[in-house]
Design an enzyme around this catalytic site. Structure first.
Site, PDB file in Angstrom:
ATOM      1  N   HIS A  55      38.774  40.752  40.876  1.00  0.00           N
ATOM      2  CA  HIS A  55      39.146  40.843  42.095  1.00  0.00           C
ATOM      3  C   HIS A  55      38.060  41.080  43.139  1.00  0.00           C
ATOM      4  O   HIS A  55      38.276  40.746  44.225  1.00  0.00           O
ATOM      5  CB  HIS A  55      40.250  42.169  41.765  1.00  0.00           C
ATOM      6  N   ARG A  82      36.559  50.859  43.861  1.00  0.00           N
ATOM      7  CA  ARG A  82      36.895  50.980  45.026  1.00  0.00           C
ATOM      8  C   ARG A  82      38.689  51.223  45.119  1.00  0.00           C
ATOM      9  O   ARG A  82      39.158  50.771  44.334  1.00  0.00           O
ATOM     10  CB  ARG A  82      37.120  49.374  45.716  1.00  0.00           C
ATOM     11  N   GLU A 124      49.231  52.916  47.912  1.00  0.00           N
ATOM     12  CA  GLU A 124      48.908  52.151  46.901  1.00  0.00           C
ATOM     13  C   GLU A 124      48.268  53.095  46.017  1.00  0.00           C
ATOM     14  O   GLU A 124      48.092  54.100  46.225  1.00  0.00           O
ATOM     15  CB  GLU A 124      47.780  51.118  47.487  1.00  0.00           C
ATOM     16  N   HIS A 126      41.531  43.476  39.114  1.00  0.00           N
ATOM     17  CA  HIS A 126      43.009  43.888  39.763  1.00  0.00           C
ATOM     18  C   HIS A 126      43.998  43.932  38.444  1.00  0.00           C
ATOM     19  O   HIS A 126      44.074  42.876  37.773  1.00  0.00           O
ATOM     20  CB  HIS A 126      43.534  42.831  41.071  1.00  0.00           C
ATOM     21  N   ARG A 171      42.917  51.890  40.012  1.00  0.00           N
ATOM     22  CA  ARG A 171      43.037  50.675  39.476  1.00  0.00           C
ATOM     23  C   ARG A 171      42.330  50.471  38.237  1.00  0.00           C
ATOM     24  O   ARG A 171      42.589  49.639  37.242  1.00  0.00           O
ATOM     25  CB  ARG A 171      42.398  49.743  40.531  1.00  0.00           C
TER      26      ARG A 171
HETATM   27  C1  SIN Z   1      46.343  44.350  46.854  1.00  0.00           C
HETATM   28  O1  SIN Z   1      47.331  44.143  47.607  1.00  0.00           O
HETATM   29  O2  SIN Z   1      46.881  44.988  45.847  1.00  0.00           O
HETATM   30  C2  SIN Z   1      44.877  44.287  47.110  1.00  0.00           C
HETATM   31  C3  SIN Z   1      44.604  45.492  47.913  1.00  0.00           C
HETATM   32  C4  SIN Z   1      43.215  45.603  47.811  1.00  0.00           C
HETATM   33  O3  SIN Z   1      42.467  45.128  46.827  1.00  0.00           O
HETATM   34  O4  SIN Z   1      42.654  46.505  48.515  1.00  0.00           O
END
Ligand code: SIN
Length: 532
Positions: free
Chosen positions: A345, A380, A113, A238, A284
């Site tokens: 988020h 985060r 991610e 998010h 993010r």
């Molecule tokens: C996501 O699946 O994008 C959320 C994961 C997260 O916020 O840690």
């Protein structure tokens, strides 16, 4: 009515339930949760849980990624401790029955991610949170020492100072007043240890991918009780939630970008290369601001996330939940790019705790998204939150268990809830209107890009609404809507106050009045408290 237990847990996500399971052999546990057990943010988590499990990865790399994402506001000792506790946290989850997806070689499949330099996210397809919640709820329901109180919402904490109606230092938490929603009765829950695990506060914004329960109850109650609260200006947006009139901001997991999806303009051009060297896998805050900018510059309602190049078989197998949900809204992600927008988020700030999850009020703990541990700093890192929930659930349990072995004093007597001369309200419309006004003001004035002028405007409105809520609160019998409204108003106030205090831009807090990061003056947490 009065109920006493050794441990009172408020909230039923990953942090609260893992704490409950860890302490349950040492005493009685009451778990209070305001809807059904599984109506939690944990249950909606898609991406996964970060931990160093691959020989190609290292604790150093995970710690470094966390510090970078957190814009170097994270506390290095906490980051190190949480990252190094990762493998044990995963073992606990597996022991409780969580099934993570395995790859063809039968090892756990690790996905990627934004902001992660390595593949280190364990997942259960694209419903990781649902799988974790399922296993924990099953384990908790089986434990004879744990009693569940669903549809019970905490109103306020009971502290020694409040009971005595004078300042007592150090103050100590004695439990909480809780509304039994269907029974319409306020119950006094007395406890030796009270644990706030109520999750986040996304509902303070008009657009959020959080569940309806995310009204910041734990932070608001702790603040009213005199706990220190920090870093509320760092609300994470998010970058990618589905843009569709009926989708209620359904999350499109960052794992979709982790597996190769590309953000594009309406005309099909990819744009993240113009904003960051990591392109679509930038942290993010960078991606959310880039999308916000693209929408403003081009006057578009959304941007597009394209994973069609991975082919239908792969997409359906890897992201079955996202695929099916989007299809139910008439969008086939194997053929068309997904229309996406950012939404509130994750709350990186919260109740200040030490490395064992304890607040500055004795016997009061805060864990998971409710807390501010120092892990997330100004932003985060994806999938560090489920990890933090299990690690702090465990650490808070260790600290409480150590104290259980001491000679415990008898439960102090606590005055029952007094509803005075309050009557039933015939003006529910006021509550509904104020809910809407707070959420709209926060979205319009305290969103991804801020300014002093807008923050001050928001604070003025919030203060007026808070005055109305206070009158309403004393005059009318309490309802869960009113309790939540009072809490989101407090959360809104705390976010704005912290945002006004920070005279720089860092991580998730970006203001046009102070666009630069100022390490000399602001490389520190923003701490607020009400006093006792
Ligand atoms: C996501 O699946 O994008 C959320 C994961 C997260 O916020 O840690």
């Amino acid at each position: 009515m009065k109920i006493t237990s050794d441990f009172l847990v408020i909230g039923s996500g990953i942090a609260g339930l893992s704490y409950a399971l860890k302490v349950a052999d040492r005493g009685t546990v009451a778990v209070v949760t305001k809807r059904d057990m599984s109506e939690t943010a944990t249950n909606l988590a898609q991406g996964g849980i970060a931990a160093v499990l691959s020989e190609h990865d290292s604790f150093d790399a995970h710690a470094e990624d966390t510090m970078v994402a957190g814009a170097f506001l994270s506390h290095e000792d906490v980051v190190r401790m949480v990252v190094e506790s990762g493998p044990e946290a995963i073992r606990d989850l597996i022991d409780w029955g969580v099934e993570f997806t395995r790859g063809e070689d039968d090892n756990y499949d690790l996905t990627r991610e934004g902001g992660h330099s390595h593949r280190r996210i364990l997942h259960s397809k694209d419903i990781t949170g649902r799988e974790i919640e399922r296993a924990l709820v099953e384990a908790v329901r089986k434990h004879p020492n744990i009693t569940l109180y669903e549809n019970h919402i905490a109103i306020d904490l009971i502290t020694e100072a409040k009971t005595a109606n004078r300042q007592i230092l150090p103050n100590r938490c004695l439990g909480a007043y809780v509304l039994d929603i269907p029974g319409n009765d306020v119950i006094t829950f007395g406890a030796r240890f009270t644990v706030l695990a109520t999750g986040g506060a996304g509902k303070v914004y008009l657009y959020t991918c959080n569940p309806d329960v995310a009204t910041g109850d734990g932070v608001a109650m702790a603040y009213r009780a005199g706990a220190s609260i920090a870093n509320m200006e760092f609300m994470q947006f998010h970058p990618t939630t589905l843009f569709h009139p009926h989708a209620k901001r359904f999350l499109i997991s960052e794992a979709v970008r982790g597996e190769g999806a590309i953000l594009k303009r309406r005309d099909g051009t990819a744009f993240m290369g113009e904003y960051h060297k990591l392109k679509d896998l930038a942290p993010r805050d960078v991606v959310a601001r880039a999308i916000d900018n693209e929408m403003k510059v081009h006057g578009d309602d959304c941007v597009f996330l394209d994973i069609t190049h991975k082919g239908p078989d792969y997409i359906k197998e890897r992201f079955p939940n996202i695929y099916e949900t989007c299809l139910s809204f008439g969008i086939d992600m194997t053929v068309d790019p997904l229309p996406v927008v950012p939404a509130a988020h994750y709350l990186c700030g919260g109740v200040v705790v030490d490395t064992w999850g304890e607040t500055n009020i004795g016997n009061l703990f805060a864990i998971g998204e409710t807390s501010c541990t120092g892990l997330h700093g100004a932003n985060r890192l994806a999938s560090n939150s489920l990890l933090e929930g299990v690690v702090y659930g465990n650490r808070a349990a260790i600290r409480c268990i150590e104290r259980v072995t001491d000679h415990l004093p008898p439960f102090p007597s606590i005055e029952p809830w007094d509803c005075g001369s309050a009557t039933c309200s015939d003006e529910e419309v006021v509550v509904a209107h104020n809910w809407d006004e707070i959420r709209r003001s926060m979205w319009n004035y305290v969103g991804i890009v801020r300014s002093n002028k807008r923050l001050v405007r928001a604070l003025r409105r919030i203060t007026m609404i808070q005055e109305e809520i206070t009158d309403y609160y004393w005059d009318f019998l309490i309802t869960s809507d009113l309790i939540e409204l009072r809490n989101i108003a407090t959360i809104a106030e705390l976010i704005v106050r912290c945002a006004l205090e920070r005279h720089e831009s860092r991580g998730l807090h970006y203001t046009i009045d102070y666009p630069d990061t100022d390490d000399g003056n602001w490389k520190r947490d923003t701490v607020v408290s009400k006093g006792l």
